[in-house]
Each structure stands twice: as C-alpha cells, then as structure tokens.
Enzyme design. Structure first.
Site, PDB file in Angstrom:
ATOM      1  N   CYS A  18      -8.920  -6.375  -1.103  1.00  0.00           N
ATOM      2  CA  CYS A  18      -7.517  -5.970  -1.017  1.00  0.00           C
ATOM      3  C   CYS A  18      -6.909  -6.617   0.223  1.00  0.00           C
ATOM      4  CB  CYS A  18      -7.435  -4.438  -0.958  1.00  0.00           C
ATOM      5  SG  CYS A  18      -5.844  -3.762  -1.490  1.00  0.00           S
TER       6      CYS A  18
ATOM      7  N   GLU B 182      -3.293   2.874 -13.507  1.00  0.00           N
ATOM      8  CA  GLU B 182      -2.842   4.205 -13.074  1.00  0.00           C
ATOM      9  C   GLU B 182      -1.738   4.765 -13.961  1.00  0.00           C
ATOM     10  OE1 GLU B 182       0.232   5.208  -9.560  1.00  0.00           O
ATOM     11  OE2 GLU B 182      -1.581   4.153  -8.961  1.00  0.00           O
TER      12      GLU B 182
ATOM     13  N   CYS C 259      -6.722  -3.111  -7.900  1.00  0.00           N
ATOM     14  CA  CYS C 259      -7.788  -2.514  -7.092  1.00  0.00           C
ATOM     15  C   CYS C 259      -7.950  -1.030  -7.419  1.00  0.00           C
ATOM     16  CB  CYS C 259      -7.508  -2.678  -5.599  1.00  0.00           C
ATOM     17  SG  CYS C 259      -5.900  -2.084  -5.056  1.00  0.00           S
TER      18      CYS C 259
ATOM     19  N   LYS D  67      -8.476   6.239  -8.372  1.00  0.00           N
ATOM     20  CA  LYS D  67      -7.222   6.972  -8.513  1.00  0.00           C
ATOM     21  C   LYS D  67      -7.444   8.358  -9.133  1.00  0.00           C
ATOM     22  CE  LYS D  67      -4.416   3.890  -6.840  1.00  0.00           C
ATOM     23  NZ  LYS D  67      -3.350   3.216  -7.584  1.00  0.00           N
TER      24      LYS D  67
ATOM     25  N   HIS E  82      -3.194  -9.082  -8.746  1.00  0.00           N
ATOM     26  CA  HIS E  82      -4.249  -8.364  -8.027  1.00  0.00           C
ATOM     27  C   HIS E  82      -4.266  -6.911  -8.470  1.00  0.00           C
ATOM     28  CE1 HIS E  82      -6.905  -6.890  -4.955  1.00  0.00           C
ATOM     29  NE2 HIS E  82      -6.002  -6.020  -4.566  1.00  0.00           N
TER      30      HIS E  82
ATOM     31  N   HIS F  44     -11.433  -1.419   3.037  1.00  0.00           N
ATOM     32  CA  HIS F  44     -11.084  -0.061   3.442  1.00  0.00           C
ATOM     33  C   HIS F  44     -12.150   0.570   4.339  1.00  0.00           C
ATOM     34  CE1 HIS F  44      -8.456  -0.663  -0.083  1.00  0.00           C
ATOM     35  NE2 HIS F  44      -7.612   0.032   0.631  1.00  0.00           N
TER      36      HIS F  44
ATOM     37  N   GLU G 252       1.360  14.285  11.063  1.00  0.00           N
ATOM     38  CA  GLU G 252       0.501  14.716  12.167  1.00  0.00           C
ATOM     39  C   GLU G 252      -0.985  14.576  11.837  1.00  0.00           C
ATOM     40  OE1 GLU G 252       4.170  17.531  12.391  1.00  0.00           O
ATOM     41  OE2 GLU G 252       3.050  16.384  10.876  1.00  0.00           O
TER      42      GLU G 252
ATOM     43  N   ASP H 267       1.313  -8.643  -7.743  1.00  0.00           N
ATOM     44  CA  ASP H 267       0.314  -7.568  -7.689  1.00  0.00           C
ATOM     45  C   ASP H 267       0.651  -6.443  -8.662  1.00  0.00           C
ATOM     46  OD1 ASP H 267      -0.979  -8.939  -5.698  1.00  0.00           O
ATOM     47  OD2 ASP H 267      -0.160  -7.754  -4.061  1.00  0.00           O
TER      48      ASP H 267
END
Length: 757
Positions: free
Chosen positions: A727, A606, A644, A117, A642, A695, A18, A600
């Site tokens: 991206c 991360e 990002c 991140k 790739h 983005h 929502e 990718d």
C-alpha cells in the site's frame, strides 16, 4: 413495558481524535501506559455522559477498544497467536498492540495479524487466527473493568459483546485446515462464563452482536446458532443484535433461539413489518434501528414516527435505536464552525443522533408528532437547495454510451505497445503512490489552508518535496516513480476538495483501524470537475527524471464508498457522476505527457452487498464506473489500479472486467495466501502482489522479499509480474521507507539474475 431507547455503540476515538494521539504517543514512548489508560477512561466517561445527557436509557459498555473490537474479543477469549505470546504467558495491553502491529517493547518484530474490512464498511478488523483443537479461556478482563467503571458512576449499563458464531465466521484457520465450527465445543463454555460474570454484576440486558445473520448462510452455520444459543440461558436477558442489512431470510432460525429480544436494521434492511411482527415472539423486545449509524444526515423523524407508531399499536415491547453502532460516524457536529448554517442543518453526528433517538422516543411516548416538526423540516430544505442539482451533470449522465466503457484494443495488444513505450526491465519496481507525510508537510498544508502563506510559497515548498522524492527514488533505482502525494491530506478527501458537490468538515473523523482515522467528505449535490487537480504536480515531477512517473487518482467506487453520500439519488448515479469528473482528469494527465495512471479502487470489494444474490447488479455498475474513468485513453497509456485488505477471490471476475493493464494488491500480510488462488484463476493482465506490509513498522529483509517473489513466480508468469509494497507509504517514516525499498530493489535484482541466467 414502556417504550425504551438505546444505541449499539459510540465512537471511541474522541471528538478531537484523543485516542489516536494517545496511542501514537504511547507507541513512541512519549507517554506511559498509566497515562494511556487514564486517557481511555476519560474518553469512556465523556461518552457515557453524552449518552446520559441525551436521555438514552442504557449507556453502552464494551464498545470501547484500544485498537479494534474484534481484536478485543480475541483478547477476552485468550485467542493469542503463538508468535505473539509472552514468554511468561501474561496478557496485557502490549500483547494487543503486538498482535495488531507486530512490534512491542522488548519483543522481537514478528508478522502482525492479518487485517481486513468489517463487512461492507471502511472499518478494518484484526482477523482472528484459529488452530485445530484450540482452547479458549477468559484472559483479558477489560470488558468487566469497564462495566464496573460505568456502574460505579451510577449508569444503567447495557454491555455489548461480539457473538460466538460471528466471531468464528470472521476468523481464519492456520496450519492444518479444518472446520471452524468444530471449535464451538471449546468456545461455548467460555461464552457461558462471560455472560454469567456480566450478570453477577447486576446487569439485566446484554447486547450480543451477530451481524452475519444478515448474510445468506448455509444450513451448517444456521444450525450452529441453534446449538450454541441453546446453552445461553440464565437470569440475564439477551438482545440479539443484527445490522447492515435485513435478516428476513434467516428469521425462521432466529425466532427459535432462546433470547429475549431482537434488534433489526430498518435503515438498510428491507422488511415487511407486518410479517416481522407476526414472526418475532410476542414476549420478545423488538428493537427497531431507525437512526442511520452509517451516514451523517438528519433522520426523517416524522417518517419513522409513523412506522413505529403503527408497530406500537400491535406490539407491547418495542425499543427505538440506531441502525448500527455509531463507530462509523463522526462524534459531534457542534465542533464544526466552518460549514454554512444551511448545510449544517442537514447533518447529524453521533451526539446529535443520540438526541434524535431521544426526540423520537418522546414524540412516541406522548403520541405527538409536532415535537418533530422543526428537526425534520430542516432536513427537507436539502430538496430545493441551489447546492444540489446541476442540469449539465444530469445531461452528461444520460449521454453515457457503451463505447465510453471499453478500451479501443485488448490488453494483449496494448501490453506490447506499452513495453516498447516504457522499456521497463523484468519485474519492474514501483510504489503505490504516497511517501512519508512528515509533520513539516502537514504544517505546510495547514498553513496554506489557513491562508498563512500564499499559493506561490506553498507550491514552491511542495515542489521541493517532489524533487527530493524523485531524487530518492532514483537513488534507490526504482523503475516507475511517483511524485509522493505531498499535496494530499487523504486519498478521498483531497479529490473531493477539488470537485463540486462535496462539503467538508474540520472534525468529522471516523476510525478506519487502530490509530488510523479518516475524514470522509460529504456529497450533498451533483458531482463535477471544473479545473485540473493533479496534472501540474505530475508534469513537474516528470520534468525532473527520464524514468516514467506514475499518476495516482482515487477511483469512483472508492470515492463513493469512503464518502458520506446524499440519500436522494441511487449510488450508481452518484458513482457515474464521479467517474465522468475523473475521466476529465485522466484526459488532462495524458495530454500533459503522463502515460502511466493508477486509479485506486480498494473499496470495490467493500461495496458488495452482504447478500450474494445482489452482487451481480452491484458489480455491473461499479466496474462500468471504473471503465468510464479509464477507457478513453491511448493504447500506450498504461492504466494501473490498486486494491488492499479484502477477499479478492470473491470478485476476481469483476477485477478482470476492470481491464486495468496492471493491478497491485495486498498479499504480504497474509503470506501471499491470495496467490494460491491464481493457480485456479489465470489473471490475464499484469499484477503486482505486495511484497511487504506497510502497516507494520517491521522492515522486510532481502531474503524475506526474495521468498515472497519466488512464491509469486509459481502462480504468475514472470513477464507479467511487478514488485511493489502492499500500500502507500504515508504512515511510515523515512528511515523505515528507505530501508524497506532498498531491500525490495536488491531482492528484485537478485531475482532478475536468477531468472535471466
């Protein structure tokens, strides 16, 4: 004090996303700000009610955010970048979105704040920006309003705030470089005021999150904790909260702090509990995070019962909690209607995890482990399910040889062969893979999934979209084309759907950033591929053009990192299983005439352990898994990867070890800051630094892209430089996409002329 329980945070998006729908409706002027605020209130009330119904002793307040909780902290502290400030100095919800997106009503488009991140998760936060001698003041009062809301509804409240040291750690300096810790003298008084304002509302316990205590910090940063927290003493009680890893290496500093409790993550941290108990002051609350906030499996409550029961024998003040915020979990398993009962019995989402905490608390209070039998026994059925183990996969893993992880010739030889094969111009242009995903495309996939149309009709429509995107790219004069990925819902979910060992949810959404949500697949068994996944779509796309078409696969480390993992195998084994499955797909693509293949790996950074001392072990098996996927190809086949939104500097040696022919990376949002690193580190292969931030809805101008390329040429030899967006383009609309790519191509042609003259 009797044993109590709590959570560290609840998912904010809503069980049906929502919040996402409301955000995007507001941004497109379909609903008013008042309507948006009402939806936010309704979600908070729902979430508090769920916690209360599960008999959680405190409801968590301050975990809700309109975009990101780090950005909310910046707003609370009045840390608004100069370019995002209103002329009249007012700060409102549009200011928050302006920082995050670079666009707001009646404001000129500007650069959005950088995004990266959140520790080793797939959640992104907006990076705070700091300038020298910066001042802070309470500016955004959402936290206090939410506390009032919860109190007015009769809830017992535990507010959560991000601690000052972690906040400074997460940010970046702008302009003149300086030590961020110098800002503490201006930041501490504002935190004192925040804590006092919270306590004035009748609040006893305040959760203050300092997750950087899991890191291997320098003495300077550890001393900053002692200095700062010496000012945080009052009638309120502070629960110092840590998560994502152990903090035993920093305990000598932590136990000196004037706080009233400590939360530790027992799921991801390695602790000697006897030593932990002895070191933590006896009068402190010790909160034990035993319910995994980062995975969807039921907890082994009988195991944790024995651990906590032992602790209760030697310690009076113990709380039961989650390992971290449930931000990283889907909301409610009860929404799932299409998972088999056998598999569903293994899982627990945020609502169910609240129930687990309550159930474990009841068992401990009554000293009755039998209360937990039914819940735990359902989890144990995973061990002997026929969906789990595959002897052929296990055998293939054992047969992996060193020769499976290296290309047959080095890059310098491959590069010459590939240049002759493809005949690309100086500064070849391409995109990262995806093109805009319209409502028509989403409806088409949904109709096929729901069996409203057959495969032939579905395939015919997907091919129409592929024809259109190939035609569009040729009109734009891009050099290396893509097929647009119209058949794909998500870069990880799509591949999981075509591999064995995965199961999927209908509503298992998790926030990635802002309104962006992902639905991670769940790995329940051994992973393997039984049929081609992308080859036929790529062959069709290549048949439409004489230009090379690039295939896109999601790499093994990223599929691993962005899935919910089974917990009975080491990560590296699961990753190698995925790598072998993808290697089969690479082989079929190559056999089908596709000789540019992008694999990718945005999650490589991360996945790093939080402690640097553990990095080498992880990077060793992670890069090996990538090379298993990519190395058994011909010399003329060009492998791209790739990445990002991460700190690439930390893993540059590992990126070199991937031995990809071309790497494309995010740099535009950070003003190509990363490229300065290349002045010291000579990346040996080809590289495409993103020249615009996809983005943000802002359209980059030709001159802006030329400026970025001019900067890139300073650090990367022009004959090894590619031009591409940051991206994929799936979240943008077609108008934005065409304008941005048109400008990118024109800017590239201008740069070619300058450098050929």
């Amino acid at each position: 004090m009797p044993i109590m329980n709590h959570i560290l945070g609840f998912p904010r998006i809503g069980s049906q996303r929502e919040l996402k729908q409301a955000q995007e409706s507001y941004w497109s002027n379909q609903i008013s700000r008042e309507q948006l605020l009402k939806i936010g209130l309704d979600l908070r009330l729902q979430h508090w009610k769920k916690q209360k119904e599960s008999e959680i002793d405190f409801v968590c307040v301050g975990d809700f955010s309109w975009y990101d909780h780090v950005l909310s902290t910046s707003m609370l502290l009045g840390n608004i970048p100069e370019r995002h400030k209103n002329v009249n100095k007012c700060v409102d919800l549009d200011t928050l979105f302006y920082i995050a997106r670079g666009i707001a009503p009646n404001r000129k488009p500007v650069a959005a704040a950088e995004m990266t991140k959140w520790f080793n998760t797939n959640y992104h936060y907006i990076v705070p920006e700091f300038v020298q001698d910066q001042t802070f003041s309470i500016t955004w009062c959402q936290l206090f309003h939410e506390i009032d809301e919860a109190l007015n509804y009769g809830y017992k409240v535990k507010p959560v705030i991000l601690g000052p040291i972690t906040y400074l750690w997460l940010g970046k300096t702008k302009g003149k470089d300086f030590n961020r810790l110098d800002l503490l003298r201006n930041l501490i008084p504002v935190y004192q005021e925040i804590l006092s304002k919270i306590h004035e509302k009748g609040i006893d316990w305040i959760q203050i999150d300092e997750p950087i205590l899991s890191l291997e910090l320098s003495d300077e940063w550890l001393k900053a904790f002692e200095l700062s927290y010496s000012f945080f003493s009052g009638n309120y009680k502070l629960l110092l909260t840590t998560f994502f890893d152990g903090i035993e290496h920093n305990l000598k500093t932590i136990v000196k702090l004037p706080v009233d409790g400590l939360h530790v993550d027992l799921v991801h941290g390695k602790y000697n509990l006897v030593e932990l108990n002895n070191l933590v002051p006896e009068h402190w609350i010790l909160s034990l995070g035993v319910i995994n906030g980062r995975n969807i499996w039921k907890s082994d409550l009988k195991y944790w019962f024995n651990i906590i029961r032992t602790m209760l024998m030697v310690r009076k003040h113990v709380w039961v909690g989650a390992s971290c915020s449930f931000l990283h979990c889907p909301v409610d398993l009860n929404s799932e209607k299409n998972i088999s009962i056998e598999v569903k019995n293994w899982f627990s989402f945020a609502v169910q995890k609240c129930y687990e905490i309550n159930l474990l608390t009841k068992a401990l209070k009554s000293d009755n482990v039998s209360i937990l039998e039914e819940w735990s026994n359902l989890l144990y059925t995973h061990n002997y399910s026929n969906q789990v183990n595959n002897p052929f996969v296990r055998s293939a893993i054992n047969k992996i040889h060193k020769s499976d992880t290296v290309r047959s010739v080095p890059y310098v030889i491959r590069a010459n062969l590939q240049k002759r094969k493809f005949g690309l111009p100086l500064l070849p242009t391409t995109t990262i893979g995806s093109f805009p995903q319209t409502n028509d495309i989403r409806k088409l996939r949904l109709d096929y999934k729901n069996k409203n149309i057959n495969f032939d009709d579905y395939s015919a429509e997907i091919k129409k979209h592929i024809r259109n995107v190939i035609s569009t790219q040729e009109e734009l004069e891009l050099d290396v084309l893509v097929h647009g990925e119209f058949e794909r819902n998500d870069m990880v979910e799509y591949f999981g759907e075509h591999l064995h060992g995965f199961v999927f949810t209908d509503f298992g959404w998790v926030q990635s950033y802002g309104s962006r949500c992902v639905k991670p697949p769940i790995i329940v068994g051994d992973v393997y591929r039984s049929k081609k996944i992308t080859t036929e779509w790529l062959q069709y796309a290549q048949s439409l053009t004489k230009k090379p078409v690039k295939a896109m696969l999601t790499g093994p480390v990223t599929i691993l990192s962005w899935s919910f993992l089974r917990e009975d195998l080491p990560k590296q084994i699961i990753c190698n299983q995925i790598a072998l499955a993808l290697r089969d797909e690479v082989s079929d693509l190559e056999s089908g005439g596709i000789h540019i293949i992008q694999i990718d790996e945005p999650a490589l950074r991360e996945g790093l352990p939080l402690k640097k001392s553990e990095w080498n072990e992880y990077l060793s098996w992670a890069t090996k898994s990538f090379r298993i996927t990519s190395s058994k190809v011909q010399d003329i086949t060009q492998i791209h990867t790739h990445m990002c939104y991460c700190e690439f500097q930390d893993i540059m040696d590992a990126i070199v070890e991937l031995d990809a022919d071309v790497i494309t990376i995010e740099t535009a949002r950070s003003d190509m800051e990363l490229l300065r690193f290349f002045k010291k580190f000579k990346y040996p292969n080809e590289i495409g630094p993103g020249v615009y931030d996809i983005h943000s809805p802002n359209i980059p101008t030709i001159s802006e892209i030329e400026s970025l390329l001019s900067e890139a040429i300073k650090y990367i030899p022009i004959d090894r430089l590619w031009v591409n967006p940051d991206c994929g383009l799936k979240t943008r609309n077609w108008e934005e996409t065409k304008l941005a790519l048109k400008n990118m191509v024109i800017a590239t042609k201008n740069m070619r002329k300058k450098n050929n003259s």
